[in-house]
Structure formats: C-alpha cells, structure tokens
Design a protein around this motif. Structure first.
Motif, mmCIF file in Angstrom:
data_model
loop_
_atom_site.group_PDB
_atom_site.id
_atom_site.type_symbol
_atom_site.label_atom_id
_atom_site.label_comp_id
_atom_site.label_asym_id
_atom_site.label_seq_id
_atom_site.Cartn_x
_atom_site.Cartn_y
_atom_site.Cartn_z
ATOM 1 N N SER A 233 -11.488 -5.867 1.275
ATOM 2 C CA SER A 233 -10.168 -5.816 1.897
ATOM 3 C C SER A 233 -9.233 -6.815 1.220
ATOM 4 O O SER A 233 -8.116 -6.493 0.861
ATOM 5 N N ARG A 234 -9.723 -8.027 1.057
ATOM 6 C CA ARG A 234 -8.938 -8.997 0.299
ATOM 7 C C ARG A 234 -9.747 -10.249 0.028
ATOM 8 O O ARG A 234 -10.802 -10.469 0.620
ATOM 9 N N SER B 215 0.853 -1.178 0.000
ATOM 10 C CA SER B 215 0.000 0.000 0.000
ATOM 11 C C SER B 215 0.886 1.224 0.000
ATOM 12 O O SER B 215 2.079 1.136 0.241
ATOM 13 N N GLU C 3 -13.872 -4.619 3.978
ATOM 14 C CA GLU C 3 -13.162 -3.709 4.882
ATOM 15 C C GLU C 3 -13.863 -3.577 6.220
ATOM 16 O O GLU C 3 -13.228 -3.277 7.215
ATOM 17 N N ASP C 4 -15.142 -3.791 6.215
ATOM 18 C CA ASP C 4 -15.868 -3.672 7.491
ATOM 19 C C ASP C 4 -15.864 -4.987 8.263
ATOM 20 O O ASP C 4 -16.713 -5.221 9.104
ATOM 21 N N LYS C 5 -14.932 -5.880 7.931
ATOM 22 C CA LYS C 5 -14.713 -7.150 8.616
ATOM 23 C C LYS C 5 -15.748 -8.227 8.283
ATOM 24 O O LYS C 5 -15.667 -9.343 8.750
ATOM 25 N N GLN D 155 -17.182 -11.188 6.295
ATOM 26 C CA GLN D 155 -16.519 -12.089 5.378
ATOM 27 C C GLN D 155 -17.461 -13.128 4.823
ATOM 28 O O GLN D 155 -18.437 -13.514 5.457
ATOM 29 N N ARG E 281 -16.156 -1.652 0.409
ATOM 30 C CA ARG E 281 -14.823 -1.905 -0.144
ATOM 31 C C ARG E 281 -14.346 -3.288 0.280
ATOM 32 O O ARG E 281 -14.610 -3.749 1.381
ATOM 33 N N GLU F 219 -5.698 -8.258 -3.311
ATOM 34 C CA GLU F 219 -5.247 -7.367 -2.243
ATOM 35 C C GLU F 219 -5.945 -6.030 -2.447
ATOM 36 O O GLU F 219 -5.789 -5.399 -3.489
ATOM 37 N N GLY F 220 -6.731 -5.631 -1.485
ATOM 38 C CA GLY F 220 -7.371 -4.327 -1.583
ATOM 39 C C GLY F 220 -8.665 -4.362 -2.364
ATOM 40 O O GLY F 220 -9.152 -5.421 -2.756
ATOM 41 N N ASP F 221 -9.181 -3.176 -2.580
ATOM 42 C CA ASP F 221 -10.502 -3.052 -3.186
ATOM 43 C C ASP F 221 -10.382 -3.226 -4.693
ATOM 44 O O ASP F 221 -10.145 -2.285 -5.441
#
Lengths: 890, 299, 191
Positions: free
Chosen positions: B206-207, A143, B280-282, B284, B204, B238-240
C-alpha cells in the motif's frame, strides 16, 4: 468515439484548413514544427485534453479546504500505529470527506475553481490555504479510478501547479526587490538575476517554502509541489551541478510511485519543469533514465493484479496502453533531443523489448526524421515482427509515414519501404484504420516518389473508400488527403488528371466538397498556364459546377460573389488552341452550367468576344472565309441570346454595346446594328429606380448615375458608328437624344443636362471632316468616310445640334428661374455648355450672344464664381476666334 | 510611544560564540520622561508538561524547574528624557557562557529557547513598557561526526520479523525487501538518504513511509523517563511499487522540531527513523534506525 | 519617386494575365505609388497591384464590378511631389480621348497632370502647361474599337517640379521604352 485517440504522429488539424491562402503558413508551420513541435507543451496539453475524455464519473473530494493553520500534531508512536490499523491514515479531514462523482466537465470546472481559489487566497495572503489547495489538486493524481481521464486530469492539475509555482516565484522576487518592512524598493532584478543579488530576507522566505513543502507527507503531492517550486532555487544557487543532482533525485523519486501510469505522467511534469530549469538543455543521462525506468516498470503489466485492474476499470490492454501515448511521446521526444545513432539504437532496443507497438510508434514519432529515414527498412521489420493483426500495426506505419514525408530514405530504398509497408496496410479494410496511414504516406509518396506511385496510391485509397465504406467520421481524413495532394503534387495538371480525384471529392459532404473545390480552383487560377487537355477541362468544369450547383436562393451574397469570381477566373484559362468552334461550344456549355451566376455569364460573353478578335487575327482583313464569317456570326448570336438573361440592365447594356462595337470592328454591320438596336430598346426601358443588387430584394436606388455614365460611353462610341443606311448617318445619335428626352428624369437631376452637353460634344466631333477615331483594321467605315463630300451631312448634324441646344437652353432657363438648388444647377450646366461651345464650336454671332447669356446664368450662381468660371474666361481669352467675347464675360 | 527590538540578522539565527548585535528603537510623540531601560537576555531548557496529555510526566508530580542556560541584564539607558521622534539604543552581547548552550529546540516535552526582553521603566505612575522576542541559537560543530559514514543495510523478510505479536505469523505474506540508510549519522542540514527495493512480495504494497521520531529523556528523582513522539512522516512509496526497482529514501529534517542530538545530565534528545512498510491487507512492518544528528561546523 | 500608372487590365475577362515580361519588371519594392485608371475587373488584378506596392490609387471603370468597387471613386486627385494629379477612367469623356474634353476635366479637378484611360491606347500630350497621360492597357485587352491592342504602361519618375514619363510598350516580343519630360510651369509664369 472520443475515447479513441488518434495516432499522435498524424496531425490532421494541420490539413483541415485547406486552401492556397494557408499554404505558405502551413509550410512555415511545418518547418517550425520539425524543430520544436514535439516539445511544445501547450500543443501536448491541447491534444491530450482533446483526446482523453470519458463519459464515466470521476470520484473527487470536492470539499473546499479551510484556511486554519493547524499546530503540528503530536502523535505518539502507539497512536500512529493505531491509526494505521484502523485505516485512519489520511491526515486531512477533507480527504476523508465524502467523494462526489463528477463528470469530466464538472471536473474541469472544479479544477478551474480551485485555480481561481488559489489565486484569490494568494491575493489575500493566505499562503497556507494556497498550499493546501495545491496539495488537494495533486491528490487527484495519486490514483486513477477512471484511468481513461487520467492524462487529461494530469494536464488540468499541472496547470494549477504551474500557477502556484509562478505565484511563489513572483512573491519571492518581489521580496527581493522591495523591502516590505521599510516600504522601500531595494533593486530591480534583471530577468537573468543571480543568486548573489538576492537579499537574505528573500532567501530565507524561499528556504521556508522548501522546508514547508519537504514536510508534505504524501509522496505524489510532495514531489509535484517540489517540482513546481523547483525554479525558486534560482534565488539560492545557480550551479548547474546542483540542479543536475536534483534532477537525478526527482527521477529516482518517480520510482516510488507504484502505478506505472501515474509515475510516467510525473516524469512528464518533471521534464516540463526541467526544460525551464535547464533552458532546454536537460542533462541527457536523466532523460535516458526516465525512459529506462518506464521500460523497467512495464513488467508490472504482467502480474495477476494487473489483469484484475484492467477488468475492474473496464479497459482492454490496448486501451490501457494508449493512455501512455502523450507521456511516452513527451519522454521519448526529450530523450531524442540531440540523440545520436547510439542513443537511438539503445532506445530502439528497449522499445522493442516490451513488444508493444505504441512504444515503437512513439519512438518513431520522437526521433529526428533523418535517423528514422536511415533506419526505415529496419523499423518496418521491427513493426512487422510484433505480433497481432495488421490493423494494430497501422498507427506505427502512420508515424513512420509522417517522418518519412519530412525526410525520405535514400532514393533506392523509397519504393522498397513503401511496398513493404503497403503489403501490410493494404490488407486492412477498415477505413478508420486505413485512412490515417494513407494520409501520412500519401504525403511521402507525393513528395518523394513519382506521379505514378501517387496515382497508384490514390487508386488504392479509392478502393478502400467505396461508397459503403465511407462514413461522416472519415471526412477529416479525406480532406487531409486532398490537402496533401493540393500541397504536394507539383503539377496541377497531374493532380487533376488523377482519375480518382473527383470521386474522392464526391465522398465529402456538401460543405466540405465546396471547400475543397474552392481550394482546388483557387490554386488552379494562381498557377498561370492555360489548360488544353479535354480531360482536365472536364475535371475543371466539374469542380466549377459543384460550386455553382451548391448555390441556392438561400445562399449568402458573399458566396455567390466568391464563386462567380473564382469560376470567372477559371474559364478564361481554358483553351482549345486553334479550334475556335470547340471553344465556342465550351462557352455554350458554360452558359447552361452556370446560369445562376451573372458574373460568370459575363465572363462567357467576354470569352466569346475574345474569340471574335482571335478569329479576326487568324483571318486576314475583310477576307472572311464563309466558315470564319459563320463563326463570327455564331459568336455574335451567342452574345445576343445570352446577354438578355442577365439581371442587371446596365450589365446588359454594357455587354451589348461592347458586342455591337466588336461586331462593327469585325465588319459585321448588320449584326452590329441588331445588337445596337437592342441596346436602344433596353435603354428605353430603364426604369428610374432599381434594386441596389440587381435581381434581389434590396432597397431601390436611382438609376440616374449609372444611366448617365452609360449614355456618355454610348455617345462616345457612336462617334465611330455609322448610321443605318436606310435611316441616315445620324440615326443612332438622334435615337439616343430622343431616348434621353423621353426618359423620366427627376427634375432635380443634373444628369439629363450633362448627357445633352455630351451629345453636343459628340455631334461637334461628328461634324468634323475627319472623325477623331475609327474602328480598327477590318471594321466598318465611319460616317466621315461614308459621307465625305455629302452636302446634307453637315447641315443634318447642325440641325440635330440646334434642336438639342434649344432644348437645353429651355431647360437652363427653366432651372434658372427655379429655387436656389435649381439655379445652382442651371449655372453649372451653363458653364459646362459655355466651355463646350468655346472648345468645339465656330464662333457665330448667334453663338456669341448665346455665350454671353450662358455667362450671365453661370455668373449668377450664388456665392463667389467658382474657379472653373475664371478658367473658362482665361480659356476664352486664349482662343483667338472667341477672344473678342472675353471682355464681355465679367 | 512604541518600543521595538531589532536584531542585525534576518531570521535571528546565531551560532554559539557569536556576538549578537541589535538595537532598541523607541518611537515617541513628543518628549518623554523615563526611569531607564533595561535589556534582559534569558536562555533556558523548559521541561513542559502538556495539558493535553496524560503521560508519565504527570506522575512525577509538580512542575519541573527550568534549567537556566543564559541570563544577562544589560542597562541601556539611565533615567532621562527621550526627545520627539525615534531614538535608537544599540546593544550587543556575546553568546558564550560558562555552561554549554544548547540549540533552540521545540519539542513536545522539552523546549530550549532564548529570549531578549527590553523594559522601559516609567516611574510610579506610568505603566512599564515591555517588549520581547526570541532568537535562535545553533551550535555548529558541537558534535563531531564519526570519521566514516557507513551505510546501514537492512533486509526485511518474514523470518527475521521480531514483532509480529499482533498478527499470527502464519498470516504474514512472503516478501523480501532490501535497502540501506546511507548513514545513521546525519547532518541536520541535509536530508536523510538511502534506498529501498522490494524484491519480492506476495501481497500488494500500500505504501512505504519514513517516520522521524524524537525520543526525549528527562532525569527526575524517580529515574530517567522517556517519551517517543513522531516529528514527521514522509511517504516514499505510494502504491504497489514495482518489484526490483530501487526507490530512494529521502527525508529533509524539519527546522526547529529537530536539533542535533543532545545528551546532558538533565535531559537527552535523540532521534530515530522508522521505516514502515504497509501492505494492502493492513499488515505492516517496521524497522527502526536510531540516528545521530549533528550540525557540521560551518566553513 | 517612382509611380506606376496603369489601367484597363480587364482580368480575367479580356486577358488572363499581364504579359510575362511586364510582370517580371514590376517586382515589389521598386515602386512607391500606383495610379490606376480602373477596369481591373477582379480582385485578383487588384491584389496583383497591391503586391507591387501597397499605395494603390484607383478610380472606377465602366466594366468594374459594382459590388467590388463600391467604395472606389469616379475620380480622384493625388498629390505627388509638387504635382496635383487627377485620375479618371475616361469612358465618360465624350468623344473618347478628346483633348478639349480632357482639358475640361483637368480644369474641373484643378490638376497639373490628368491621368485617364478607357481607350486602351497609350497617349501623352501637354497643353497649356498641363500634362495629360493615357497609360493604355497593360494587358493589351481589346477595346471598343480595336481587337489588337499593344500592351502598355507608364512609369512616372517624379522629382519636385520635374516629371519624367516613361512608357513601356510590348509590340510582339519587343519591349520599347519612350521617355518624355514635363516640368511644372512655376506658379508666377502661369499668371
């Protein structure tokens, strides 16, 4: 502003080194750059590191990893789920460690220390630790909390990765060449080894690395480490299809990187490694795919999250987009390799979609100049079609200008394109934006359009560079502009006649101004033809004055010498045709302008003396018109006035003697006498010691050698010079002899004796009925002509010679009684004198007995008689008049 | 005196049915008397109980006996004397037995391993010299793959969530994630492949990870017990991630910690892949794909 | 072996450059050695010679700037083929160009050929088995005595004991070449 990247297309560094010496190199470099410039990884690396800097702190996990190889952890599914929920995802403790805020410099140092640690861990055989270091480095790329530094960060990490890739490769290769179990060499692999040459052990080692790396949990470190070990696949396979498949897989994997900036730099590394793997021939479909993927992900710039991201990271959209420049440049440059019309069209279509000028700019810079030139009018339209103020379009125009300078559009389109572009460019007032474009286009115009356009463009540049607008930051650009002009304006006269050139130079700060003047003058001196145009002469003098006036008492000697040389070479190239008066006036002005440089003054004096000989050629022998005579007199007066200002007495002596001789040669005996009189007056004042560099505070040096040298020249010159009517034919020689005898010579010096011998030789020449040389046509008559048949002339010569000889013999006798060194000198002098006597004199009884004595002194020399003595004896034997003496000389 | 075992193949990997060749090398200073050398080859399935873990196996009470797969005793030398220097005693034995041989596997609770040991007898007074090493058995072509390898497609949307019990459904964001696993019948020597595409997501991302899970079954007196553990966890996003962009799913099966799916009457080793999307808000999402691993017959 | 013998360039003081005709003839690569009698007067002139051929042997002239010619010797002996060739500028010879004085220099340097300059007048003579060459001024720079000087230079073709001396003269636009042979008397016949 270090964060403000220069448009990539304009490479100012190439122009910053001005000067003729660099010209050839620059040209070659330019040609080479055409081919592989865009694909020069080291260049990309250097430029990126120099461009993307930040003053912000970058959070970095700095704890160094431990080297304990951990057992694979058994995690039950419930445990994994719990960890995820609690946000304990990071597997490595170090990642959970506190982050340290580093400045960019600290970060560079940190990565260097990581690289060092990598090498040392590897050296100690700690392979797991090495891998961890590499993974930790890669994690910096996951990042970008400080995006401004991301491109640089990428470059730093890629270096660590490259190192690791090399270490592993070398390790496996060594294993393939050397059996560690038996300590026996197996083979020596050639550089182009094949997989079948590799023993199973090495293959196994290689596979183990791939398994280890494939298990790296996080996507970004895994992909990067796989990429850096990609080359190791050579130990297993060489089928191109396998590598092409891998390439496709890697390209696809980049899509999993959610941050488009991160993903695009990963593509840069992919292409960097692929270039090695495929030896430059990267499968085209994957090169295209890289750009297509990036174009697709550009949609991410639109979401609300993205706006929020820009705000938190404190960037404008334009600043953010600029972060892509090196990566896009790299991706597009690879895409452009071998591209045909179709690929260009497709790429252009994609580039236009997003409506970002940077993409267009990078595209213009990446493709072959011929393609760009062919589509120049369309590209200009495309640039104009994108919204925003003209200033934002300028980097695009700059890139276009650079390309068109290399390869121009069709002749009929050139002016059209220039006008279209300039309609936009001229509107921009900010020189920071304007100048890079002007720089690029000036080269295009200077190379591919006429002098008229160049002149208009330079005027436009000047209009943008009013004294208020100019700041120190623009210095480099102005130098670049001047460099372009120097390099590409074919006709130097045309260049110097550009009205705004001197004001442009005036904008520079003193040091660079001097550099530019130097370059201009150097190229001028090497161009050959003389200059007659008064405007050019004025411009040249201005340039010379700038150099001269930059000198102070603190200037280094080297600068003085260099400037003097340069100006001294420029001045003789100025010509006023038949207008000799104007030429003399020019030298008068030069004397005033370049008073600090003696060498230039000397050049002026020489120039004036040349005017005398030119005047003589224009006016037939001895028929000077009044006007011509006045001119020659004015020239001689110039010398008479100018020379005494010089610091070095010997320079003064030489120039005055030359002036006197020129005056005699021109038939101006009175002026010549005055000059020669000054020479003798100066001679009397020559001190025994002078500073090594005249006019400066340097160690003192004996003047004997240069004085002796000059006296030889003077005596030789005087053979042709008639005496002053009122003081007899030998007045000058007599005066010189008197000066020599009066001079405070060092007792140990041989010079006085040598000069005396030379004077004797001059006198014996003067005693001839016909002198060995005379002044040329139009010159004053010499003594032989003036005193032919005179009864007093020859005895006068003999009397002077006798006096001189007596004095010399006394000297020799005194020396011969002195110490060993003195005796040695006495012997040398005696030999010299003997040789002179044999050569020049009639053998009188007196001389015969003298010769015997001289021989005795010469032969008394310690040690075996030198070869010279033997030669003299042979010489005596061969001269019939002296032959009888020979047997006495034993 | 040193005793070492050397096999003819680097990595010591043998397919079932191959003959293993090797040698015992005795390096001795001076001549040495001995009472013979014996080679012992053992293969077994051990059902180990992890001391770290308080799990269901402990509840069974008492250790589970290993299942013997292979046991060979080969005398290599009669009692005698080794002369000074190095003595090489070659041996060979087939890897074919009456019962089936399973591939070497190091699981958490189940271990399949093969060992060669050499022992040199020194008589009453000397200490016996013993050396042992593992070799690895693989079984190419043991399980035939099904004739077609069909991709398994999936779509993840809020309405087809089956396990949202930890989080009330109304808090679940809107999303639509599609993808496929190219085949759930996998060649263990090739990576698992597939693709995933986030077509839409409010929140979003997270992964996204692929989790390889092994499920070990043991039949005991009390019935069949089962434990699932993570073998590895591979992040694929990885990421949004960019919406609408297909991202490859790719996972290499690790050596030794995976093996072709084994089903016996005593134990069973199976594998599954979990696709885990973490927001992103956990929040899953997990989708589970049982897979079958096989090792193809080598050409 | 081709040897360029030249001197008294006086660039830029008394001449801006070499005559174009000469310049064209003196292309790099043809000449193996350069003997220069001095009075180059600038680095440019020196660089010009070096570009013709890297082996430049040069002595100091009276108008050479001392700071440039600090390490240039007053006289020099070069061995080319079977010839010992001495090199002096010539301003120190009194009277200028005097055969006896030159012979003294020849004896002092103990050479077979003495190359001298300073007078800007081409001249060549043989005396007592020795050879004397004055290449004149290649630029036609004015001298102490003459304002009109014919540009000249000398090429020596040295082949063992044989030296062929070519002088190139530029009178107006007309190029003249004269040739003179000199054979080194064998050592035995000299004694």
């Amino acid at each position: 502003d270090p964060l403000n990247p220069r448009p990539l297309g304009v490479r100012q560094t190439a122009f910053n080194t001005l000067g003729q010496a660099n010209r050839g190199r620059t040209e070659t470099a330019r040609l080479k750059r055409k081919v592989d410039d865009a694909l020069d990884w080291e260049l990309l690396r250097r430029e990126t590191l120099a461009t993307y800097t930040t003053h912000k702190n970058i959070p970095v996990v700095s704890k160094i990893v431990d080297d304990v190889e951990r057992e694979p952890e058994v995690v039950t599914l419930t445990e994994r789920a719990r960890r995820r929920l609690e946000g304990l995802e990071e597997e490595d403790e170090e990642a959970k460690g506190t982050k340290k805020n580093m400045t960019q410099r600290e970060l560079v140092a940190h990565l260097e220390s990581l690289a060092d640690e990598l090498e040392s861990a590897w050296g100690k055989g700690e392979k797991v630790k090495s891998l961890r270091i590499v993974i930790q480095s890669c994690k910096l790329l996951i990042s970008c909390p400080v995006p401004q530094a991301y491109p640089s960060l990428f470059m730093l990490v890629s270096k660590v990765l490259d190192t690791f890739g090399r270490l592993v490769f070398d390790r496996i290769k060594r294993r393939a060449q050397f059996d560690e179990r038996t300590s026996r060499p197996i083979q020596t692999l050639p550089a182009d080894f094949r997989a079948e040459d590799i023993p199973d052990e090495a293959k196994e080692m290689c596979k183990n690395w791939f398994f280890k790396v494939a298990a790296i949990r996080e996507l970004i470190p895994r992909v990067y480490v796989e990429l850096c070990l990609w080359g190791c696949h050579r130990f297993l396979v060489e089928d191109r299809r396998v590598y092409t498949d891998m390439m496709g897989r890697f390209v696809a994997q980049m899509r999993g990187m959610g941050d488009p900036l991160v993903a695009n730099y990963a593509r840069v590394y992919l292409l960097h490694k692929a270039a090695e793997i495929f030896n430059g021939d990267i499968p085209v479909e994957h090169r295209v795919q890289c750009f297509e993927d990036w174009s697709f992900t550009r949609r991410q710039w639109q979401g609300p999250h993205f706006q929020q991201y820009l705000e938190t990271s404190g960037q404008t959209m334009a600043e953010y987009v600029r972060l892509y420049a090196p990566s896009l440049g790299w991706v597009l440059s690879w895409l452009a390799v071998g591209a045909d019309e179709g690929r260009f069209e497709a790429t252009l279509a994609l580039a236009q979609q997003g409506g970002h000028l940077l993409v267009l700019q990078q595209l213009i810079a990446a493709f072959r100049p011929t393609l760009i030139a062919r589509h120049a009018p369309r590209l200009v339209q495309s640039i104009k079609a994108l919204s925003g103020p003209p200033a934002q379009r300028l980097p695009c125009y700059a890139a276009l200008g650079v390309q068109l300078a290399r390869e121009p559009p069709a002749p009929k389109l050139r002016l059209h394109v220039l006008n279209e572009v300039w309609a936009d460019v001229a509107e921009v007032q900010d020189p920071e934006c304007y100048l890079p474009v002007a720089h690029a286009w000036l080269e295009f115009v200077a190379r591919h359009l006429s002098h008229r356009e160049t002149s208009i463009l330079v005027s436009d540049i000047m209009a943008h560079l009013g004294p208020d607008a100019f700041t120190a930051g623009l210095e480099g650009h102005v130098q670049g502009l001047l460099g372009v002009l120097l390099e590409h304006v074919p006709d130097f006269h045309a260049l110097l006649s550009l009205d705004p050139l001197l004001p442009l130079i005036d904008l520079l700060k003193p040091d660079s101004k001097v550099d530019v003047c130097k370059s201009l003058l150097t190229s001028f001196t090497q161009l050959g033809p003389t200059v007659t145009d008064p405007v050019l002469v004025h411009a040249l003098l201005d340039l010379c004055r700038t150099l001269h006036d930059s000198l102070t008492e603190f200037s280094v000697e080297d600068d003085r010498r260099q400037f003097a040389q340069l100006i001294g070479c420029v001045l003789p190239k100025v010509s006023f045709g038949a207008d000799l008066d104007a030429h003399l006036a020019f030298f008068v002005e030069c004397r005033r302008s370049f008073s600090k440089l003696d060498a230039v003054i000397e050049a002026c004096v020489m120039g004036v003396l040349r005017l005398v000989s030119r005047s003589l050629r224009l006016n037939p022998v001895r028929q000077h018109s009044k006007r011509a005579a006045a001119f020659v007199k004015a020239c001689l007066a110039y010398c008479h006035i100018t020379v005494p200002a010089l610091a070095d007495p010997f320079q003064r002596l030489r120039l005055l003697l030359l002036a006197a001789m020129v005056a005699f040669g021109a038939g101006f005996a009175q002026q010549a006498d005055t000059l020669l009189h000054t020479v003798l007056a100066l001679l009397r004042d020559v001190p025994p010691f002078l500073p090594a560099v005249p006019g400066t505070l340097t160690a003192l040096q004996s003047t004997e050698a240069p004085l002796g040298d000059f006296l030889h020249t003077l005596l030789a010159a005087l053979v042709a010079v008639p005496g002053r009517p009122e003081e007899g034919p030998l007045s000058w020689v007599a005066e010189v002899v008197a000066v020599v005898q009066a001079h405070p010579w060092d007792a140990a010096s041989p010079v006085r004796g040598q000069v005396a011998v030379a004077a004797l030789r001059a006198l014996s020449a003067l005693a001839q009925e016909e002198l060995p040389y005379h002044f040329g046509a139009g010159g004053v008559p010499s003594n032989d002509e003036l005193h032919a048949g005179s009864d007093t002339y020859r005895p006068a010569v003999e009397a002077l010679a006798t006096d001189l000889l007596d004095a010399l013999l006394t000297d020799i006798a005194a020396l011969a009684d002195g110490d060993r060194a003195a005796a040695q000198r006495a012997a040398e002098l005696a030999a010299d004198l003997l040789a002179t006597a044999v050569a020049f004199a009639e053998p009188t009884d007196k001389l015969r007995s003298l010769a015997g004595k001289l021989w005795a002194v010469a032969a008394k020399q310690p040690g075996p008689p030198p070869r010279q003595l033997a030669l003299i004896r042979t010489r005596v034997g061969c001269t019939p008049a002296w032959a009888s003496l020979a047997e006495r000389l034993t | 005196m040193t005793l070492s075992i050397l096999l003819d193949r680097h990595g010591c990997i043998y397919s079932v049915g191959e003959v293993i060749k090797g040698a015992i090398i005795i390096a001795s200073k001076g001549s040495m008397k001995h009472n013979g050398i014996q080679l012992q080859v053992e293969g077994s399935v051990a059902l180990q109980l992890s001391p770290r873990k308080v799990g269901i196996f402990e509840a069974l009470g008492g250790p589970v006996k290993p299942i013997q797969l292979m046991s060979l005793s080969i005398p290599l030398a009669e009692a005698g004397t080794f002369s000074d220097g190095s003595t090489t005693l070659p041996f060979e034995f087939p890897t074919r037995t009456k019962s089936p041989l399973y591939e070497t596997y190091h699981g958490v609770f189940i271990n399949v391993q093969y060992t060669i040991s050499a022992e040199l007898f020194r008589g009453i007074f000397g200490k016996n010299e013993r050396q042992s090493m593992q070799f690895i058995i693989i079984h190419p072509g043991h399980l035939r793959p099904p004739p077609s390898m069909k991709p398994v497609r999936f779509t993840l949307e809020p309405h087809n969530l089956t396990n949202g019990k930890d989080h009330p459904l109304q808090r679940v964001p809107q999303f639509r994630i599609k993808g496929q696993i190219d085949s759930v019948t996998c060649d263990i020597t090739r990576p698992l492949t597939g693709s995933i595409c986030v077509e839409h997501s409010d929140t979003r991302i997270s992964r996204i990870e692929l989790q390889l899970v092994r499920v070990e079954f043991c039949s005991t007196a009390n019935g069949v017990t089962k434990e699932a553990t993570e073998v590895q966890n591979i992040q694929v996003v990885e990421g949004d991630v960019c919406r609408g962009l297909a991202v490859p799913l790719l996972m290499v099966f690790p050596r030794w910690f995976t093996c072709p799916t084994v089903v016996t009457t005593f134990f069973k080793i199976e594998f599954e892949v979990n696709l885990v999307v973490i927001f992103e808000d956990k929040h899953q999402l997990t989708d589970n794909f049982p897979i079958q691993l096989h090792r193809p017959a080598t050409a | 072996m081709l040897v360029l013998v030249t001197g008294d360039l006086h660039i830029p003081h008394r001449a801006a450059d070499l005559p174009a005709k000469f310049k064209k003839m003196l292309a790099p690569g043809k000449i193996q050695h350069i003997l220069c009698t001095g009075n180059l007067c600038s680095r440019d002139a020196e660089n010009f010679l070096r570009q013709i051929c890297s082996d430049v042997n040069c002595v100091k002239g009276d108008f050479d700037e001392p700071s440039i010619t600090k390490d240039t010797p007053e006289h020099l002996v070069v061995k080319l083929g079977n010839f010992r060739i001495g090199l002096i500028h010539g301003h120190q010879v009194v009277p200028w160009g005097d055969k006896e004085s030159l012979a003294m220099w020849q004896r002092r340097l103990d050479v077979d050929v003495l190359v001298h300059g300073g007078t800007h007048q081409y001249g060549v003579f043989e005396a007592e088995g020795k050879f004397f060459v004055n290449p004149g001024s290649i630029t036609g720079a004015f001298s102490f005595l003459e304002s009109d000087v014919v540009p000249t230079f000398v090429l020596m073709d040295i082949n063992g004991d044989r030296l062929t001396n070519f002088v190139y003269q530029l009178e107006g636009d007309e190029l003249k070449v004269k040739k003179k042979e000199f054979v080194k008397p064998s050592a035995s016949s000299a004694t």
